[in-house]
Design a protein around this motif. Structure first.
Motif, PDB file in Angstrom:
ATOM      1  N   ARG A 119       0.827  -1.207   0.000  1.00 41.16           N
ATOM      2  CA  ARG A 119       0.000   0.000   0.000  1.00 41.16           C
ATOM      3  C   ARG A 119       0.857   1.250   0.000  1.00 41.16           C
ATOM      4  O   ARG A 119       0.512   2.258  -0.640  1.00 41.16           O
ATOM      5  CB  ARG A 119      -0.942  -0.047   1.202  1.00 41.16           C
ATOM      6  CG  ARG A 119      -2.062  -1.067   1.021  1.00 41.16           C
ATOM      7  CD  ARG A 119      -2.917  -1.239   2.257  1.00 41.16           C
ATOM      8  NE  ARG A 119      -4.094  -2.083   1.959  1.00 41.16           N
ATOM      9  CZ  ARG A 119      -4.815  -2.701   2.878  1.00 41.16           C
ATOM     10  NH1 ARG A 119      -4.501  -2.574   4.179  1.00 41.16           N
ATOM     11  NH2 ARG A 119      -5.859  -3.434   2.526  1.00 41.16           N
ATOM     12  N   LEU A 120       1.965   1.220   0.700  1.00 40.17           N
ATOM     13  CA  LEU A 120       2.886   2.345   0.702  1.00 40.17           C
ATOM     14  C   LEU A 120       3.423   2.622  -0.695  1.00 40.17           C
ATOM     15  O   LEU A 120       3.683   3.780  -1.061  1.00 40.17           O
ATOM     16  CB  LEU A 120       4.044   2.048   1.667  1.00 40.17           C
ATOM     17  CG  LEU A 120       4.977   3.204   2.038  1.00 40.17           C
ATOM     18  CD1 LEU A 120       4.205   4.279   2.807  1.00 40.17           C
ATOM     19  CD2 LEU A 120       6.143   2.688   2.875  1.00 40.17           C
ATOM     20  N   LEU A 121       3.577   1.575  -1.486  1.00 38.55           N
ATOM     21  CA  LEU A 121       4.065   1.695  -2.864  1.00 38.55           C
ATOM     22  C   LEU A 121       2.958   2.082  -3.851  1.00 38.55           C
ATOM     23  O   LEU A 121       3.206   2.194  -5.051  1.00 38.55           O
ATOM     24  CB  LEU A 121       4.704   0.373  -3.299  1.00 38.55           C
ATOM     25  CG  LEU A 121       6.039   0.046  -2.623  1.00 38.55           C
ATOM     26  CD1 LEU A 121       6.371  -1.429  -2.755  1.00 38.55           C
ATOM     27  CD2 LEU A 121       7.160   0.902  -3.209  1.00 38.55           C
ATOM     28  N   GLY A 122       1.752   2.266  -3.345  1.00 35.49           N
ATOM     29  CA  GLY A 122       0.665   2.742  -4.191  1.00 35.49           C
ATOM     30  C   GLY A 122      -0.269   1.678  -4.716  1.00 35.49           C
ATOM     31  O   GLY A 122      -1.169   1.971  -5.510  1.00 35.49           O
ATOM     32  N   ALA A 123      -0.089   0.435  -4.295  1.00 28.99           N
ATOM     33  CA  ALA A 123      -0.942  -0.652  -4.787  1.00 28.99           C
ATOM     34  C   ALA A 123      -2.247  -0.716  -4.002  1.00 28.99           C
ATOM     35  O   ALA A 123      -2.302  -0.367  -2.821  1.00 28.99           O
ATOM     36  CB  ALA A 123      -0.213  -1.983  -4.677  1.00 28.99           C
ATOM     37  N   GLU A 124      -3.301  -1.181  -4.672  1.00 23.53           N
ATOM     38  CA  GLU A 124      -4.558  -1.503  -4.005  1.00 23.53           C
ATOM     39  C   GLU A 124      -4.521  -2.987  -3.645  1.00 23.53           C
ATOM     40  O   GLU A 124      -4.410  -3.836  -4.524  1.00 23.53           O
ATOM     41  CB  GLU A 124      -5.745  -1.223  -4.926  1.00 23.53           C
ATOM     42  CG  GLU A 124      -7.090  -1.630  -4.339  1.00 23.53           C
ATOM     43  CD  GLU A 124      -8.229  -1.531  -5.328  1.00 23.53           C
ATOM     44  OE1 GLU A 124      -9.314  -2.084  -5.031  1.00 23.53           O
ATOM     45  OE2 GLU A 124      -8.052  -0.936  -6.412  1.00 23.53           O
TER      46      GLU A 124
END
Length: 380
Positions: A119-124
């Motif tokens: 999530r920190l890397l932008g993934a859902e």
């Protein structure tokens, strides 16, 4: 353009990508470092120190390259332990691609750190609550999303399972493991290994090691599966040693299934294995064994390395706690629970080998994600 045709046209591109990726920005070839472990000469390479790489690095970057060639801007992937999901999220962030990760609800609870990293890397990160809420169900959900949105979405599978051409693609992208092993063996020993050992779940790290040596009939290839509470307990993930042939996720392989052909879902693993492993078993080219949870935890204390090479003199791997302290201080790598299944098999294997036999043991990833699980199990 269909995926298999795109793959055929992209061969030179993804080969160059894998080569530059492995030798440059993430995990360059590491010079040999010699030390002695219980009197046995060992050399190692530290590619598993990359926090998100594991066996996933070359595969993810190359599959994202294919996605860009296909014009797909949305990536869907499954993950169990979270390593594949973190790798996918990392590369999607670098390429500016939308990233959706399908993960079993139970795995999300066990691997909360990797969920946060994704999530920190932008993934859902989408939790899957069907079935046993583990890897098989996450894989089913990812494939379901992919076929529903195939015009805009590219699916990245983390293992040598699933429909064609995924087993072939992932094998080829992971083959860098075997190529590097051959190079280092020639440099260190002046010849090929006699025996190679790797853990097997879906089978990507093992296939990456084995593929380079399939035509070298004098090299033994040994895969080690998770026997859980024992093969007769019904609570294991060892389809090659205790399963039957069936079809799952578009591939025929050995599966855990009941008498009616319904899938028996292991709590911590995939109920099948890559079809090429099944082929190697049937043709007698590779050998497959299993190790229980208890033996794997003992293996966690025996040695903590990424890939190591052993010239057999004496193979008594006792004094496990001393070994853990000694080698973790020398290596700085905590092995993943998955890879810890391969090491205990050496206790059974080494006494059967002649003096001077050359053994390669492949560790597919590091175990920081498993520290809380192990600490809870050991009541630390």
């Amino acid at each position: 353009m269909p995926l298999h045709l795109c793959l055929r046209h992209c061969t030179s591109d993804y080969s160059a990508c894998v080569s530059s990726f492995v030798s440059g920005s993430i995990s360059p070839p590491v010079p040999h470092t010699d030390y002695r472990c219980f009197g046995t000469p060992v050399i190692r390479e530290r590619q598993a120190v990359i926090s998100w790489a594991s066996t996933c690095s070359s595969s993810i970057r190359s599959l994202d390259l294919l996605a860009k060639r296909l014009g797909k801007k949305r990536i869907i992937a499954e993950t169990g332990a979270g390593q594949h999901g973190v790798a996918t999220a990392t590369v999607c962030a670098q390429y500016g691609l939308e990233c959706i990760i399908s993960m079993g609800a139970q795995d999300m609870e066990r691997q909360a750190l990797n969920v946060f990293r994704m999530r920190l890397l932008g993934a859902e990160v989408r939790g899957v609550h069907s079935g046993t809420a583990t890897l098989k169900d996450a894989t089913s959900e990812a494939i379901r999303d992919w076929v529903t949105n195939v015009e805009t979405t590219h699916c990245i599978l983390g293992s040598v399972a699933g429909p064609h051409p995924y087993p072939m693609m992932v094998r080829d992208f992971h083959a860098v493991i075997g190529k590097e092993t051959r190079r280092q063996a020639l440099e260190k020993w002046g010849g090929k290994p006699d025996v190679m050992v790797a853990c097997v779940s879906g089978g990507s790290n093992a296939m990456g090691l084995f593929h380079e040596f399939v035509d070298d009939a004098e090299v033994r290839m040994i895969g080690v599966e998770a026997a859980g509470f024992g093969l007769d307990s019904g609570k294991h993930a060892a389809p090659l040693t205790k399963g039957d042939v069936g079809v799952l996720h578009g591939a025929m392989s050995y599966l855990l299934q009941d008498d009616d052909g319904q899938i028996i879902e292991p709590q911590l693993d995939y109920p099948g294995v890559g079809p090429e492993h099944s082929f190697l078993k049937d043709m007698g080219r590779a050998e497959y064994y299993s190790v229980t949870d208890e033996e794997a935890l003992e293996g966690l204390y025996q040695c903590v390395v990424s890939v190591f090479f052993i010239k057999v003199k004496t193979c008594s791997l006792t004094r496990r706690f001393v070994a853990f302290n000694r080698v973790s201080r020398l290596q700085g790598i905590i092995s993943a629970l998955e890879t810890s299944h391969a090491l205990p098999h050496l206790e059974k294997l080494c006494p059967t080998l002649p003096d001077g036999a050359r053994v390669v043991l492949n560790f597919s990833g590091r175990g920081h994600k498993d520290v809380q699980t192990v600490a809870k199990y050991l009541e630390v």
